[in-house]
Design an enzyme around this catalytic site. Structure first.
Site: not given
Length: 386
Positions: A77, A79, A82, A98, A195
């Site tokens: 994935g 975001g 990064g 991540k 968020d």
């Protein structure tokens, strides 16, 4: 000149030189002392941060080996921070890495923010941060691996949403609610996530939801409900009116986002970009219209036809609508939300939601007016952020 005058002048020069030497020495000693104090303070701050983090630091070489040198095949994935890679440590533990992109708009502040907050949070409905890696330009966060990826990859997918029957969806709704309650009330820090959205809810092997991504989170102290910011961050479609318009965020901002998420989970539709053949309302407006007409069950995803508990579905929709009300004071706390979802008590009537919008799409075939409007134009009942 008299010899006594020569001696007096020489003595005066020696005295001045001595004073200058002593003054210079004192100055250098003061500068050195200041430098030592600054170094000690910085070192102490770093040690304090490490104590606060309570996290292991992974060597870059370890993470590189675990992700097969950040292979594209390991990428799961991406975001705002990064790309995210799946990895396997030498002892066999699966991890999610991540990695901050060099082009990322999120910098050291967001990275530090996430480490500080999530390192201090421990709850079964929050993703677990295992450690971090900081070496040169590299900044990475190491998480437990979530084999079922994020919630949005299921509820908005026409094939995978069939795997989420009603018991699983209701379990996910309750888990997210308990995770938020922990953040708002029961954690060492009172955290406002800022968020919350479907892509920031991860699912483990048993489909348990775990709230993730604390890069935008903020803490409040004591009885403080929230604060104001000049920099509004978050995702359109999930932001509360007071936050999107005035920069005012509080625990009730998260409650609004949770309400949107509940309606998305029940319906299988996104709030932003929602369309319906009979009207031009967004998802919140559609849910509100059905609620007023006592037709709320029609909001439910058609995939739930054979598995839904009607009373739970209707209760979840009403709780979702209560959470997205226009005024923060009208929204329930997460403590109340958890209670409302857990029992069969009578719920209060919902009021009109915030950001209840209707898109005004011009149809040339039905009007002789020369006024033009594009499909992107919106007529706003309250207010719709872009």
């Amino acid at each position: 000149m008299d010899s006594s005058e020569h001696e007096s002048e020489a003595g005066s020069k020696r005295k001045k030189a001595t004073i200058l030497a002593v003054s210079f020495s004192l100055l250098m000693a003061t500068i050195l002392l200041i430098l030592i104090l600054l170094w000690y303070k910085r070192k102490k701050k770093k040690l304090k941060h490490r104590e606060d983090f309570e996290l292991p630091l992974f060597p870059l070489a370890t993470i590189t080996r675990a992700t097969n040198n950040f292979s594209l095949n390991n990428k799961i994935g991406e975001g705002g921070f990064g790309p995210v890679y799946k990895g396997v440590l030498e002892e066999g533990q699966e991890i999610a890495v991540k990695r901050r992109s060099r082009t990322s708009m999120q910098g050291l502040d967001e990275y530090t923010n996430e480490v500080i907050y999530i390192a201090k949070l421990q709850h079964r409905n929050l993703v677990k941060l295992l450690g971090c890696c900081i070496q040169g330009e590299e900044k990475m966060l190491i998480y437990e691996y979530m084999p079922n990826n994020s919630l949005d990859s299921y509820i908005f997918d026409q094939t995978k949403n069939k795997l989420l029957d009603w018991p699983k969806r209701f379990h996910i709704i309750n888990g997210i609610a308990r995770g938020l309650l922990y953040l708002h009330q029961d954690s060492r820090l009172r955290i406002i996530h800022r968020d919350l959205k479907a892509s920031n809810v991860l699912l483990d092997i048993e489909m348990n939801p775990k709230i993730s991504d604390f890069g935008m989170a903020r803490s409040v102290t004591g009885n403080e409900m929230g604060a104001k910011t000049r920099k509004v961050v978050g995702t359109h479609g999930y932001m509360s009116p007071e936050y999107a318009v005035d920069g005012m965020f509080s625990v009730k901002s998260d409650v609004f986002s949770f309400g949107v998420l509940v309606l998305e989970i029940v319906s299988g539709k996104k709030n932003r970009g929602f369309s319906h053949q009979d009207h031009n309302l967004n998802l919140l407006g559609h849910a509100w219209k059905l609620y007023k007409e006592d037709r709320s069950l029609e909001l439910a995803d058609e995939q739930l036809a054979y598995s839904c508990n009607i009373s739970q579905v209707l209760r979840s929709i009403q709780v979702g609508l209560l959470c997205v009300q226009q005024h923060p004071n009208d929204r329930p706390s997460m403590f109340t939300v958890v209670q409302m979802l857990a029992n069969e008590s009578l719920l209060p009537k919902a009021k009109e939601p915030g950001f209840f919008t209707e898109r005004n799409v011009y149809d040339e075939g039905k009007s002789g007016s020369q006024t033009r409007s594009s499909k992107n134009e919106v007529t706003i009942t309250l207010l719709d952020p872009r």
